[in-house]
Design an enzyme around this catalytic site. Structure first.
Site, PDB file in Angstrom:
ATOM      1  N   SER A   2       0.770  -1.328  -0.059  1.00 38.69           N
ATOM      2  CA  SER A   2       0.042   0.021  -0.015  1.00 38.69           C
ATOM      3  C   SER A   2       0.822   1.240  -0.111  1.00 38.69           C
ATOM      4  O   SER A   2       0.121   2.332  -0.260  1.00 38.69           O
ATOM      5  CB  SER A   2      -0.980   0.102   1.091  1.00 38.69           C
ATOM      6  OG  SER A   2      -2.027  -0.703   1.002  1.00 38.69           O
ATOM      7  N   TYR A   8      -2.796  -2.646 -10.545  1.00 36.00           N
ATOM      8  CA  TYR A   8      -2.865  -2.410  -9.198  1.00 36.00           C
ATOM      9  C   TYR A   8      -1.927  -3.542  -8.524  1.00 36.00           C
ATOM     10  O   TYR A   8      -1.253  -3.296  -7.662  1.00 36.00           O
ATOM     11  CB  TYR A   8      -4.162  -2.526  -8.735  1.00 36.00           C
ATOM     12  CG  TYR A   8      -4.386  -2.475  -7.238  1.00 36.00           C
ATOM     13  CD1 TYR A   8      -4.357  -1.405  -6.424  1.00 36.00           C
ATOM     14  CD2 TYR A   8      -4.598  -3.524  -6.583  1.00 36.00           C
ATOM     15  CE1 TYR A   8      -4.622  -1.141  -5.131  1.00 36.00           C
ATOM     16  CE2 TYR A   8      -4.855  -3.441  -4.995  1.00 36.00           C
ATOM     17  CZ  TYR A   8      -4.446  -2.518  -4.497  1.00 36.00           C
ATOM     18  OH  TYR A   8      -4.812  -2.283  -3.059  1.00 36.00           O
ATOM     19  N   VAL A  51       0.989  -3.882   3.935  1.00 38.52           N
ATOM     20  CA  VAL A  51       1.168  -5.108   4.487  1.00 38.52           C
ATOM     21  C   VAL A  51       2.190  -5.957   4.131  1.00 38.52           C
ATOM     22  O   VAL A  51       2.374  -6.812   4.907  1.00 38.52           O
ATOM     23  CB  VAL A  51      -0.195  -5.834   4.228  1.00 38.52           C
ATOM     24  CG1 VAL A  51      -1.476  -5.487   4.681  1.00 38.52           C
ATOM     25  CG2 VAL A  51      -0.263  -6.184   2.532  1.00 38.52           C
ATOM     26  N   TYR A  81      -4.631   3.648   7.395  1.00 38.20           N
ATOM     27  CA  TYR A  81      -5.931   3.167   7.668  1.00 38.20           C
ATOM     28  C   TYR A  81      -6.713   3.448   8.956  1.00 38.20           C
ATOM     29  O   TYR A  81      -6.810   4.642   9.545  1.00 38.20           O
ATOM     30  CB  TYR A  81      -6.043   1.544   7.577  1.00 38.20           C
ATOM     31  CG  TYR A  81      -4.965   0.933   6.660  1.00 38.20           C
ATOM     32  CD1 TYR A  81      -4.812   1.277   5.230  1.00 38.20           C
ATOM     33  CD2 TYR A  81      -3.874   0.320   7.228  1.00 38.20           C
ATOM     34  CE1 TYR A  81      -3.734   0.953   4.504  1.00 38.20           C
ATOM     35  CE2 TYR A  81      -2.812  -0.429   6.269  1.00 38.20           C
ATOM     36  CZ  TYR A  81      -2.765  -0.071   5.139  1.00 38.20           C
ATOM     37  OH  TYR A  81      -1.927  -0.138   4.165  1.00 38.20           O
ATOM     38  N   LYS A 130       0.571   3.426  -3.037  1.00 39.21           N
ATOM     39  CA  LYS A 130      -0.966   4.013  -3.104  1.00 39.21           C
ATOM     40  C   LYS A 130      -0.224   5.885  -3.160  1.00 39.21           C
ATOM     41  O   LYS A 130      -1.027   6.513  -3.744  1.00 39.21           O
ATOM     42  CB  LYS A 130      -1.799   3.987  -2.020  1.00 39.21           C
ATOM     43  CG  LYS A 130      -2.512   2.470  -2.112  1.00 39.21           C
ATOM     44  CD  LYS A 130      -3.310   2.516  -0.787  1.00 39.21           C
ATOM     45  CE  LYS A 130      -4.247   1.225  -1.046  1.00 39.21           C
ATOM     46  NZ  LYS A 130      -3.681  -0.227  -0.921  1.00 39.21           N
TER      47      LYS A 130
HETATM   48  N1  GLN Z   1      -1.857  -5.330  -2.244  1.00 40.00           N
HETATM   49  C1  GLN Z   1      -2.553  -5.238  -0.783  1.00 40.00           C
HETATM   50  C2  GLN Z   1      -4.030  -5.475  -0.866  1.00 40.00           C
HETATM   51  O1  GLN Z   1      -4.743  -4.701  -2.043  1.00 40.00           O
HETATM   52  C3  GLN Z   1      -2.170  -3.880  -0.355  1.00 40.00           C
HETATM   53  C4  GLN Z   1      -2.787  -3.723   0.989  1.00 40.00           C
HETATM   54  C5  GLN Z   1      -1.978  -3.031   1.978  1.00 40.00           C
HETATM   55  O2  GLN Z   1      -1.028  -3.013   2.027  1.00 40.00           O
HETATM   56  N2  GLN Z   1      -2.634  -2.603   3.182  1.00 40.00           N
HETATM   57  O3  GLN Z   1      -4.937  -6.152  -0.154  1.00 40.00           O
END
Ligand code: GLN
Length: 307
Positions: free
Chosen positions: A63, A191, A261, A243, A66
């Protein structure tokens, strides 16, 4: 004081905290990471750099991508167009929640730091085909990280692609409201690839350092991001970057940050300091548990909180 000795001490003092977290397993390939890994890398305001612990271990950006994809969506489409489709409000929900998309009138993702907003941002990247779009994202991430050799981890990419139905569901849901123009398969392929780009603590610390310096690489003088984009990024990172733990993290750490993550957290400042941490053992909200603890300590000891 930030120096080699201080970072070594930070890793030593926080390594045991890794035992309180768990490595992400909903993307099967991520499970293979060593839960006790912990590393940190810092670029300081006077141009020095220090790394300690497992700062050289590669992990997938997840993430943290992003922020770069959102930056590119704004560069490609302009602020007004992007903010018509994606908000800047924290959700208080998990990163892959679908709830607000259905319950709120506009069906607009709340912010670009959660999966729904990031998937929509990915769909807004310009390019003639998915390959060109992904390469433009990769180029920006390479420039921000100061590392032209970054590539995706193919096995993590396939692992997420094979199991990413929840993210596909988010994309189809958003598309059903007419917010995504492209085919969902194309958007999701990009993505999943952007999430699988492999980095080290130094790479994300370099990007944090560029953002801290309002988009300029202080060593080369090259501008990588505009000042305005850096302000927007710092704002959404501070309010939404972790988050549904964004508020408590802002209180504890006080630096605009983005987690993934894969176990990385990128933390930036307003004073020319950029930090990258890595620890794949996550707390229940999907944030590196010992990485967050190190950021809290380094912020407290050096007055890094922006307020
Ligand atoms: N690739 C992960 C997902 O879409 C990214 C989520 C994350 O890092 N929180 O679930």
């Amino acid at each position: 004081m930030i120096n080699q000795q201080a970072l070594e001490k930070l890793v030593a003092e926080n390594r045991a905290i890794t035992a309180t977290g768990t490595v992400a397993s909903y993307i099967p390939k991520l499970k293979e990471k060593n839960p006790s890994d912990l590393g940190i890398y810092v670029f300081t305001e006077d141009g020095a750099e220090y790394g300690a612990g497992d700062y050289n271990t590669k992990f997938t950006i997840q993430s943290i991508s992003k922020i770069f994809v959102f930056a590119l969506a704004v560069m490609d489409n302009g602020e007004r167009e992007v903010f018509k489709l994606i908000g800047v409000e924290p959700t208080g929900d998990s990163f892959n929640s679908i709830a607000n998309l259905e319950l709120k009138d506009t069906h607009k993702p709340y912010n670009p730091m959660i999966n729904a907003g990031a998937i929509l941002a990915t769909s807004m990247i310009h390019g003639n085909n998915k390959k060109e779009k992904f390469n433009r994202i990769l180029d920006l991430i390479r420039a921000c990280c100061g590392n032209s050799s970054l590539e995706i981890n193919e096995s993590v990419y396939h692992s997420e692609k094979d199991t990413g139905d929840r993210n596909r569901a988010l994309a189809y849901f958003i598309k059903s409201y007419g917010l995504i123009e492209d085919e969902v398969d194309n958007v999701m392929d990009t993505y999943f690839k952007q999430c699988s780009i492999e980095v080290t603590c130094r790479d994300i610390a370099h990007a944090a350092w560029i953002i801290s310096n309002n988009g300029v690489n202080k060593r080369t003088g090259q501008r990588v991001l505009s000042q305005r984009i850096c302000s927007i990024l710092k704002t959404v990172m501070f309010t939404c970057g972790l988050y549904d733990a964004s508020g408590s993290f802002a209180l504890d750490v006080g630096m605009p940050s983005k987690s993934g993550v894969g176990g990385g957290i990128l933390s930036t400042t307003n004073t020319g300091i950029g930090i990258g941490v890595y620890g794949p053992a996550l707390d229940q909200k999907g944030n590196s548990v010992a990485g967050a603890a190190m950021l809290k300590a380094i912020s407290r000891d050096n007055g890094l909180a922006i307020f």
